[in-house]
Scaffold this motif. Structure first.
Motif, PDB file in Angstrom:
ATOM      1  N   GLY A  33       0.822  -1.201   0.000  1.00 36.91           N
ATOM      2  CA  GLY A  33       0.000   0.000   0.000  1.00 36.91           C
ATOM      3  C   GLY A  33       0.857   1.252   0.000  1.00 36.91           C
ATOM      4  N   MET A  34       0.257   2.366   0.407  1.00 36.46           N
ATOM      5  CA  MET A  34       0.931   3.659   0.423  1.00 36.46           C
ATOM      6  C   MET A  34       0.774   4.298   1.796  1.00 36.46           C
ATOM      7  N   SER A  35       1.777   5.046   2.196  1.00 32.99           N
ATOM      8  CA  SER A  35       1.702   5.813   3.438  1.00 32.99           C
ATOM      9  C   SER A  35       1.793   7.298   3.120  1.00 32.99           C
ATOM     10  N   THR A  36       1.248   8.116   4.006  1.00 33.03           N
ATOM     11  CA  THR A  36       1.348   9.557   3.845  1.00 33.03           C
ATOM     12  C   THR A  36       1.959  10.187   5.083  1.00 33.03           C
ATOM     13  N   GLY A  37       2.568  11.354   4.866  1.00 34.57           N
ATOM     14  CA  GLY A  37       3.124  12.130   5.964  1.00 34.57           C
ATOM     15  C   GLY A  37       2.860  13.608   5.717  1.00 34.57           C
ATOM     16  N   LEU A  38       1.578  13.974   5.693  1.00 35.54           N
ATOM     17  CA  LEU A  38       1.197  15.345   5.357  1.00 35.54           C
ATOM     18  C   LEU A  38       1.651  16.360   6.393  1.00 35.54           C
ATOM     19  N   TYR A  39       2.089  15.895   7.539  1.00 34.23           N
ATOM     20  CA  TYR A  39       2.626  16.766   8.582  1.00 34.23           C
ATOM     21  C   TYR A  39       4.008  17.299   8.212  1.00 34.23           C
ATOM     22  N   TYR A  40       4.740  16.571   7.380  1.00 41.35           N
ATOM     23  CA  TYR A  40       6.142  16.865   7.130  1.00 41.35           C
ATOM     24  C   TYR A  40       6.353  17.768   5.918  1.00 41.35           C
ATOM     25  N   PRO A  41       7.450  18.560   5.926  1.00 47.76           N
ATOM     26  CA  PRO A  41       7.693  19.550   4.872  1.00 47.76           C
ATOM     27  C   PRO A  41       7.583  19.041   3.432  1.00 47.76           C
ATOM     28  N   PRO A  42       8.092  17.841   3.089  1.00 47.06           N
ATOM     29  CA  PRO A  42       7.984  17.432   1.688  1.00 47.06           C
ATOM     30  C   PRO A  42       6.550  17.244   1.186  1.00 47.06           C
ATOM     31  N   ALA A  43       5.573  17.144   2.111  1.00 42.82           N
ATOM     32  CA  ALA A  43       4.207  16.857   1.681  1.00 42.82           C
ATOM     33  C   ALA A  43       3.168  17.828   2.224  1.00 42.82           C
ATOM     34  N   THR A  44       3.562  18.831   3.000  1.00 44.47           N
ATOM     35  CA  THR A  44       2.564  19.734   3.580  1.00 44.47           C
ATOM     36  C   THR A  44       1.790  20.497   2.511  1.00 44.47           C
ATOM     37  N   ALA A  45       2.407  20.738   1.354  1.00 46.54           N
ATOM     38  CA  ALA A  45       1.728  21.478   0.290  1.00 46.54           C
ATOM     39  C   ALA A  45       0.740  20.616  -0.489  1.00 46.54           C
ATOM     40  N   ALA A  46       0.814  19.311  -0.333  1.00 48.83           N
ATOM     41  CA  ALA A  46      -0.122  18.415  -1.040  1.00 48.83           C
ATOM     42  C   ALA A  46      -1.516  18.588  -0.459  1.00 48.83           C
ATOM     43  N   ASN A  47      -2.522  18.669  -1.326  1.00 49.86           N
ATOM     44  CA  ASN A  47      -3.882  18.756  -0.809  1.00 49.86           C
ATOM     45  C   ASN A  47      -4.547  17.378  -0.829  1.00 49.86           C
ATOM     46  N   THR A  48      -5.764  17.339  -0.344  1.00 52.81           N
ATOM     47  CA  THR A  48      -6.495  16.076  -0.247  1.00 52.81           C
ATOM     48  C   THR A  48      -6.665  15.430  -1.612  1.00 52.81           C
ATOM     49  N   ASP A  49      -7.008  16.243  -2.606  1.00 51.09           N
ATOM     50  CA  ASP A  49      -7.237  15.705  -3.955  1.00 51.09           C
ATOM     51  C   ASP A  49      -5.974  15.069  -4.522  1.00 51.09           C
ATOM     52  N   GLU A  50      -4.813  15.648  -4.231  1.00 50.80           N
ATOM     53  CA  GLU A  50      -3.564  15.055  -4.721  1.00 50.80           C
ATOM     54  C   GLU A  50      -3.362  13.663  -4.140  1.00 50.80           C
ATOM     55  N   VAL A  51      -3.563  13.524  -2.831  1.00 50.88           N
ATOM     56  CA  VAL A  51      -3.363  12.228  -2.180  1.00 50.88           C
ATOM     57  C   VAL A  51      -4.302  11.181  -2.777  1.00 50.88           C
ATOM     58  N   ILE A  52      -5.550  11.570  -2.998  1.00 55.53           N
ATOM     59  CA  ILE A  52      -6.525  10.629  -3.573  1.00 55.53           C
ATOM     60  C   ILE A  52      -6.134  10.242  -4.991  1.00 55.53           C
ATOM     61  N   ALA A  53      -5.669  11.222  -5.773  1.00 53.49           N
ATOM     62  CA  ALA A  53      -5.282  10.942  -7.165  1.00 53.49           C
ATOM     63  C   ALA A  53      -4.060  10.034  -7.217  1.00 53.49           C
ATOM     64  N   VAL A  54      -3.063  10.320  -6.403  1.00 56.28           N
ATOM     65  CA  VAL A  54      -1.857   9.488  -6.389  1.00 56.28           C
ATOM     66  C   VAL A  54      -2.193   8.092  -5.866  1.00 56.28           C
ATOM     67  N   GLY A  55      -3.088   8.014  -4.890  1.00 64.96           N
ATOM     68  CA  GLY A  55      -3.437   6.728  -4.288  1.00 64.96           C
ATOM     69  C   GLY A  55      -4.457   5.923  -5.056  1.00 64.96           C
ATOM     70  N   ALA A  56      -4.919   6.422  -6.192  1.00 66.15           N
ATOM     71  CA  ALA A  56      -5.987   5.745  -6.940  1.00 66.15           C
ATOM     72  C   ALA A  56      -5.698   4.267  -7.244  1.00 66.15           C
ATOM     73  N   PRO A  57      -4.455   3.880  -7.579  1.00 71.06           N
ATOM     74  CA  PRO A  57      -4.205   2.462  -7.862  1.00 71.06           C
ATOM     75  C   PRO A  57      -4.464   1.533  -6.668  1.00 71.06           C
ATOM     76  N   LEU A  58      -4.527   2.076  -5.466  1.00 71.79           N
ATOM     77  CA  LEU A  58      -4.762   1.250  -4.281  1.00 71.79           C
ATOM     78  C   LEU A  58      -6.128   0.575  -4.321  1.00 71.79           C
ATOM     79  N   THR A  59      -7.094   1.235  -4.928  1.00 72.48           N
ATOM     80  CA  THR A  59      -8.466   0.727  -4.902  1.00 72.48           C
ATOM     81  C   THR A  59      -8.579  -0.614  -5.606  1.00 72.48           C
ATOM     82  N   ALA A  60      -8.128  -0.668  -6.859  1.00 73.90           N
ATOM     83  CA  ALA A  60      -8.223  -1.920  -7.619  1.00 73.90           C
ATOM     84  C   ALA A  60      -7.304  -2.984  -7.058  1.00 73.90           C
TER      85      ALA A  60
END
Length: 482
Positions: A183-210
């Motif tokens: 699967g995938m993990s997120t770290g939206l608290y941390y500097p490399p990912a704080t600028a990512a919004n919710t829609d980005e995480v969902i779009a990047v994580g889309a392959p997880l569903t299938a």
């Protein structure tokens, strides 16, 4: 028919990982599997292990680790995971994974928490293949880090990924899932990912569903804005329609002490319409990169490592600041890059979260810190000793379930986590009366007590804290028989 077994663990009391009451049973093993449970006193065996007076349980599953690089090593002496009964780890948490990223330079913090060395795995499958070839000390199921994907595909991290970048990251994730990532993990608290919004995480994580993967989330805030951050994480899990794990759930800062009543209520309500669970470590202090913004909300801050001033490792930041006549926040800037332990949590919240039925146990240990948080070495024995035997927070059967069967079920790890016929022979043998953590903040690498033996895939990997076999583990690839 009394076929000769390879090994029989005899005389012990079995706690099978399901939460069921303990039973007096022998455990018979052939090759890497448990093949018989019961009275095996008359069954021939090549070897017998005397477990009299001990608990025989499934090997513990550490659901939250940063062992990506440690798994490639064969450390001398006691092993931080084997010595506490851990037989399987989940790596790549908090948005941080060792792959897919090929870089000649040191990636930005907190990716450096994975230790020094080259980032040379352009494809996640390359990392899994090398891990498999080297033979890890424990079984490993591996997540892909969202922050690692961002660092690999984005020139600037201070913005939301473009549609093209999102597609590239989603493609990298899909390839990793095909190779066996869970699967995938997120770290939206941390500097490399704080600028990512919710829609980005969902779009990047889309392959997880299938792929029916899992998403684990270090949420955007664990302090004043925790309700909003928790709502975002739950939304991401619902949008992807997969199991969502809330990483190291906690409340930081005195103003938020006691709010676990609120957050657990939110999780409970969400669980009625989506699959969600959480993990927790049994300490009221956290550890990560040294962040000046975390200092004011902490009763104390202990430096775990500093590249600029190695002598600071193991020292209180506040004491050092007084000695040097500077504010702690200023000193923190001069120590960078660095790591720290923050004393900013309530013990009442820790206990309440640990008691929650859907809470698993994860160490969140950082194996490459000079002076690490003691959770790296003591998490699982601490649950058994401090929270079960001393505080009586829950039964031993419940504790073992939280550290084995529940974890295997939520993470989709088949034929592990429960002592049953045809399951893999991953087993921890411990003394109920003496098991406990010995690691402290002053002596963080002390070996736990009471863990008598650890078997991984039928092999004796550790005995009384001493490593016996450092290559008994396997890579657990998603969707494949292991």
């Amino acid at each position: 028919m009394n076929t000769t077994l390879d090994l029989i663990l005899e005389g012990g009391t079995v706690i099978d990982g399901t939460g069921a009451p303990r039973q007096r049973l022998d455990v018979g093993i052939a090759a890497d599997r448990i093949v018989r449970l019961g009275d095996l006193s008359r069954v021939p065996a090549t070897r017998r292990f005397d477990a009299t007076g001990c608990i025989v349980a499934p090997g513990f599953i550490d659901v939250h680790t940063h062992d990506d690089r440690l798994l490639l090593e064969a450390p001398e002496g006691a092993h931080p995971k084997l010595s506490q009964g851990v037989t399987t780890v989940i790596t790549g948490n908090c948005g941080i994974s060792l792959a897919p990223l090929h870089s000649l330079e040191t990636p930005p913090a907190p990716l450096d928490l994975l230790g020094a060395g080259p980032w040379r795995y352009g494809r996640f499958g390359d990392y899994l293949n090398e891990l498999e070839e080297s033979g890890p000390a424990v079984n490993a199921a591996c997540l892909v880090g969202h922050s690692t994907l961002r660092v690999s595909r984005m020139e600037r991290l201070d913005r939301v990924a473009t549609m093209r970048e999102q597609r590239l990251m989603a493609s990298d994730l899909a390839m990793a899932l095909d190779a066996g990532a869970i699967g995938m993990s997120t770290g939206l608290y941390y500097p490399p990912a704080t600028a990512a919004n919710t829609d980005e995480v969902i779009a990047v994580g889309a392959p997880l569903t299938a792929a029916r993967g899992i998403i684990t989330m270090h949420i955007r805030d664990e302090g004043d804005a925790i309700a909003d951050a928790l709502s975002e994480a739950l939304l991401i899990g619902r949008a992807l329609g997969i199991e969502a794990v809330l990483s190291h759930h906690k409340l930081v800062g005195k103003a938020n002490h006691g709010r676990s009543v609120e957050t657990l209520s939110m999780i409970d309500a969400a669980s009625r319409s989506q699959s969600v669970c959480l993990d927790c470590y049994p300490y009221n202090a956290s550890s990560t990169m040294l962040l000046p913004g975390r200092i004011a909300q902490s009763d104390d801050v202990r430096v775990t490592w500093s590249q600029a001033d190695p002598s600071a490792a193991g020292r209180s930041l506040f004491s050092l600041a007084r000695e040097r006549g500077v504010p702690p926040e200023v000193l923190a800037e001069t120590l960078q890059p660095a790591g720290a332990i923050y004393f900013a949590m309530s013990e009442d919240d820790v206990g309440r979260i640990l008691q929650y039925p859907a809470t698993m146990v994860g160490s969140d240990g950082l194996a490459h810190d000079v002076s690490p948080h003691p959770r790296l070495w003591g998490t699982f024995p601490r649950v058994l000793g401090h929270y079960v035997r001393e505080r009586r927070l829950f039964s031993l059967e419940t504790a073992v379930h939280k550290m084995t069967g529940l974890s295997a079920s939520r993470f989709g790890i088949t034929e592990k986590g429960i002592l049953a016929e045809n399951h893999y022979a991953d087993i921890a043998v411990f003394d109920e009366q003496s098991v406990g953590d010995a690691a402290t903040f002053e002596n963080p690498t002390a070996v736990s007590t009471g863990i008598k033996a650890v078997f991984i895939n039928g092999k004796l990997a550790c005995r009384d804290g001493e490593t016996m076999e450092v290559h008994a583990g396997r890579v657990l690839r998603h969707g494949r028989s292991n």
